[in-house]
Scaffold this motif. Structure first.
Motif, short mmCIF file in Angstrom:
data_model
loop_
_atom_site.label_atom_id
_atom_site.label_comp_id
_atom_site.label_asym_id
_atom_site.label_seq_id
_atom_site.Cartn_x
_atom_site.Cartn_y
_atom_site.Cartn_z
N GLY A 1 0.84 -1.20 0.00
CA GLY A 1 0.00 0.00 0.00
C GLY A 1 0.87 1.25 0.00
N SER A 2 0.20 2.39 -0.25
CA SER A 2 0.98 3.63 -0.20
C SER A 2 1.35 3.94 1.25
CB SER A 2 0.19 4.78 -0.83
OG SER A 2 -0.96 5.01 -0.09
N THR A 3 0.65 3.33 2.20
CA THR A 3 1.00 3.54 3.61
C THR A 3 2.43 3.10 3.87
OG1 THR A 3 -1.30 3.23 4.25
CG2 THR A 3 0.33 2.95 5.99
N TYR B 1 -3.49 14.39 5.64
CA TYR B 1 -3.95 13.02 5.87
C TYR B 1 -3.33 12.52 7.18
CZ TYR B 1 -4.11 7.93 5.26
OH TYR B 1 -4.30 6.58 5.45
N TYR C 1 0.33 11.16 8.27
CA TYR C 1 1.62 11.84 8.15
C TYR C 1 2.20 12.26 9.52
CZ TYR C 1 -0.03 12.30 3.28
OH TYR C 1 -0.53 12.06 2.02
N ASN D 1 0.09 16.05 -0.89
CA ASN D 1 -0.94 15.07 -1.25
C ASN D 1 -1.92 15.75 -2.21
OD1 ASN D 1 -3.85 13.84 0.49
ND2 ASN D 1 -2.85 12.92 -1.26
N ASN E 1 -6.65 14.66 0.49
CA ASN E 1 -7.51 14.18 1.57
C ASN E 1 -7.08 14.96 2.80
OD1 ASN E 1 -8.70 12.78 3.64
ND2 ASN E 1 -7.56 10.88 3.33
N ASP F 1 2.09 12.13 -2.39
CA ASP F 1 1.11 11.04 -2.27
C ASP F 1 0.00 11.32 -3.29
OD1 ASP F 1 -1.06 9.47 -1.48
OD2 ASP F 1 -0.71 9.75 0.66
N ILE G 1 -2.40 9.12 -4.48
CA ILE G 1 -3.29 7.95 -4.45
C ILE G 1 -4.65 8.21 -5.12
CG2 ILE G 1 -4.00 8.49 -2.08
CD1 ILE G 1 -4.16 5.48 -1.55
N TYR G 2 -5.08 9.48 -5.14
CA TYR G 2 -6.40 9.80 -5.76
C TYR G 2 -6.24 10.37 -7.17
CZ TYR G 2 -8.02 9.13 -0.99
OH TYR G 2 -8.29 8.59 0.24
N SER H 1 -0.92 4.02 -5.46
CA SER H 1 -1.52 2.82 -4.88
C SER H 1 -2.65 2.31 -5.76
CB SER H 1 -2.09 3.17 -3.50
OG SER H 1 -2.78 2.08 -2.95
N SER I 1 -5.23 0.91 -4.19
CA SER I 1 -6.35 0.89 -3.25
C SER I 1 -7.59 1.62 -3.73
CB SER I 1 -5.93 1.53 -1.91
OG SER I 1 -5.05 0.71 -1.22
N LYS I 2 -7.42 2.87 -4.15
CA LYS I 2 -8.58 3.71 -4.42
C LYS I 2 -9.00 3.62 -5.89
CE LYS I 2 -7.74 5.39 -0.24
NZ LYS I 2 -8.56 5.32 0.94
N ARG J 1 -3.61 -4.18 -0.34
CA ARG J 1 -2.35 -3.65 0.17
C ARG J 1 -1.24 -3.66 -0.88
NH1 ARG J 1 -3.98 -0.73 1.98
NH2 ARG J 1 -2.25 -0.08 3.29
N TYR K 1 -13.90 12.86 -0.60
CA TYR K 1 -14.29 13.34 0.72
C TYR K 1 -14.92 14.72 0.63
CZ TYR K 1 -10.90 9.77 1.84
OH TYR K 1 -10.21 8.58 1.89
#
Ligand code: PLP
Length: 403
Positions: free
Chosen positions: A115-117, A141, A144, A186, A190, A218, A220-221, A249, A251-252, A260, A337
């Protein structure tokens, strides 16, 4: 009040075994559990609709399920190459060239992570020395803050204006030649939904160059965009690729938050360090799911257009519902969001969120978890849910009565 995950908390949790640990002996004492995940637990407890945690309640594309099953049956069940299956790195290099306009060598500049985490954590551990300052735009987010704590970074928070644009003077004063090592960006953002424009990214790039700072971005979106907003990768701005770590990632974009699989893109010198950290943290991301992610990257362009279109409809359902319920909020430009203002309710975010989940049956995230200080006048709702889930949440919010 100190927010939960600012990364600057000075209040240690009481030690579980007082004989073994004295206060402040663990870096884990400096941050709390994730507020977002806590709201998910409360949502389950009160059988509420979970608009707190950003995961879809609808299935991932059928092609991905088939590819994952085939990979397991095809015996991709042992460790993949630590830094990622070759096919996946090669497919990522193609995708990044096409979509992000950056060229990365899959052999030496791409690392697949859990994951990006994990990609973010491994990147921070790779480039930050304890005591280095890291610029973090606020609101941010939640992860961080703890990421900074764990890597020993000292976060320097720089504000976004009320309309989430960059406060240039405040940002400039967040950088110093001696101490600043990195900035975490980011976009799409988010919790705010902000999509940074090329002009804003150029301003950030100039700061990074002037102060010799690494950007960890980041993205991710990157495919969830509205109203004609375009995603620009900070690393694609002139002169930035060498000093940028781009994190992405599956994920989204593909609705597989539980798989993951994410990645970090960086120059060979930085990648070598990220890979070492990644190896000793996790060895590698799940091997069969990495294979299925190759299939994800082969989906046609129409998939991404449809994803943005679907989320646009969901955005409008929730936006209308929140406005009808009396919340004031801005339409997000990207991500999934809505960050609302609750100041007129005269109640702090955490109390508000707890009452909301218990009495109204809708879970949201208290705004303070996105700030090192402040944010008590905000709540974050996600619209990464089926239309019917969102309509039901809006119905419940219509009769908002927290007395
Ligand atoms: N980065 C941002 C900005 C997020 O919003 C999230 C999840 O909500 C993550 C990272 C976590 O991503 P992953 O599932 O790839 O670890």
């Amino acid at each position: 009040m100190k927010p939960a995950n600012s990364g600057t908390s000075t209040l240690p949790t009481p030690p579980a075994h007082p004989g073994l640990f004295s206060a402040n002996t663990s870096r884990a004492d400096h941050f709390t559990e994730s507020v977002i995940r806590e709201m998910t637990r409360l949502s389950l407890k009160f059988n509420a609709i979970n608009l707190a945690q950003g995961f879809p309640d609808f299935p991932c594309p059928a092609e991905l399920k088939t590819a994952a099953c085939e990979a397991v049956h095809g015996d991709f069940n042992q460790y993949a190459i630590t830094w990622g299956a070759r096919e996946l790195r090669e497919a990522l290099a193609q995708k990044v060239k096409r979509y992000n306009r950056m060229i990365f060598n899959p052999e030496s500049e791409i690392t697949v992570a859990c994951g990006s985490t994990e990609a973010m954590m491994a990147s921070m551990l790779a480039v930050i020395q304890p005591g280095d300052e890291v610029v973090v735009p606020e609101p941010f987010y939640e992860n961080y803050g703890p990421d900074a704590q764990i890597s020993g970074a000292v976060p320097r928070f720089v504000p976004l204006a009320d309309d989430f644009s960059i406060d240039e003077e405040a940002w400039k004063s967040g950088f110093t030649k001696k101490k600043t090592r990195a900035i975490i960006l980011n976009t799409p953002n988010n919790p705010t939904g902000k999509v940074f424009s090329k002009k804003e990214l150029t301003f950030i790039a100039d700061l990074c160059t002037d102060y010799n700072v690494i950007a960890i971005t980041d993205e991710i979106y990157e495919h969830i965009l509205y109203d004609g907003n375009e995603h620009v990768s900070l690393g694609s701005i002139d002169g930035m690729q060498e000093r940028t770590i781009t994190i992405g990632s599956f994920s989204k974009t593909y609705s597989v938050t539980g798989w993951r699989v994410g990645y970090a893109l960086a120059s060979a010198g930085i990648t070598e360090r990220i890979r070492k950290i990644h190896d000793f943290l996790t060895v590698g991301a799940p091997a069969p799911l990495q294979q299925a992610c190759v299939t994800a990257l082969m989906l046609p362009e129409a998939y991404y257009q449809n994803l943005a279109k679907e989320y646009d409809r969901k955005r409008m359902i929730l936006f209308e519902g929140l406005r009808q319920a009396g919340f004031s909020c801005l339409l997000p430009q990207g991500a999934y969001y809505i960050f609302t203002d609750i100041s007129e309710y005269g109640m702090k975010d955490t109390e508000f969120a707890h009452l909301l989940v218990e009495k109204t049956g809708v879970a949201a995230v208290p705004g303070s978890s996105f700030y090192h200080t402040g944010g008590q006048t905000k709540l974050r709702f996600t619209f990464s849910k089926k239309d019917e889930t969102l309509y039901e949440a809006c119905r419940r919010l219509e009769n908002l009565n927290l007395a």
